[in-house]
Design a protein around this motif. Sequence first.
Motif, short mmCIF file in Angstrom:
data_model
loop_
_atom_site.label_atom_id
_atom_site.label_comp_id
_atom_site.label_asym_id
_atom_site.label_seq_id
_atom_site.Cartn_x
_atom_site.Cartn_y
_atom_site.Cartn_z
N LEU A 107 0.82 -1.21 0.00
CA LEU A 107 0.00 0.00 0.00
C LEU A 107 0.86 1.26 0.00
CD1 LEU A 107 -2.76 -1.09 2.51
CD2 LEU A 107 -2.96 -0.90 0.03
N TYR B 40 0.72 3.85 -2.85
CA TYR B 40 -0.30 4.90 -2.86
C TYR B 40 0.02 6.02 -1.90
CZ TYR B 40 -2.77 1.17 -5.23
OH TYR B 40 -3.11 0.18 -6.10
N SER B 41 0.52 5.67 -0.73
CA SER B 41 0.90 6.65 0.28
C SER B 41 1.87 5.98 1.25
CB SER B 41 -0.33 7.16 1.04
OG SER B 41 0.06 7.99 2.11
N LEU C 113 0.05 5.04 4.52
CA LEU C 113 -1.18 4.27 4.45
C LEU C 113 -1.12 2.92 5.17
CD1 LEU C 113 -4.06 4.23 3.39
CD2 LEU C 113 -3.20 3.25 1.27
N LEU D 159 -3.69 2.12 8.24
CA LEU D 159 -4.61 1.00 8.15
C LEU D 159 -4.42 0.02 9.30
CD1 LEU D 159 -6.82 -0.35 6.47
CD2 LEU D 159 -5.03 -1.55 5.24
#
Length: 106
Positions: free
Chosen positions: A60, A63-64, A67, A71
Motif C-alpha cells: 500500500l 499509494y501513500s 497508508l 490501516l
Amino acid sequence: LVVLSITFEMMGKFSVSTAFAVVYAYTAELYPTVLRNTAVGACSTASRIGSLIAPYFIYLRTYSVSLPYILVGSLTALTGLLSLLLPESFRMPLPDTISHMQSFPG
C-alpha cells in the motif's frame, strides 16, 4: 528516529504475539462446550488468514507512505474497542449448551 521506530515495531510484535496466544484461551471460554472445538478452529483460521494477508499491507506504500501504518493502526484500535463488547467470564461457569449461552451476561 531509528531507535524509536525499532522500539515501536518490537512492542507491536510483542503485542501481536500476546494477542495471538490469548485468543485461544478466551475463545475457549466464550463458546459453549458443544461448539467449543468448532469455534476455536474458526477463530484460529481467521487469525491465520490475517497473518497471511498482513505482509501484503506494505504494498500500500505505492499509494501513500503512511497508508500501511494508518490501516494497521486503525484496525488495531477498532479491534481493541470491539473487544470491550465481549462478555466478562471471570468466575463464571463455562456454558455447556447453547441455551446456557443465551443467558450468559454480555
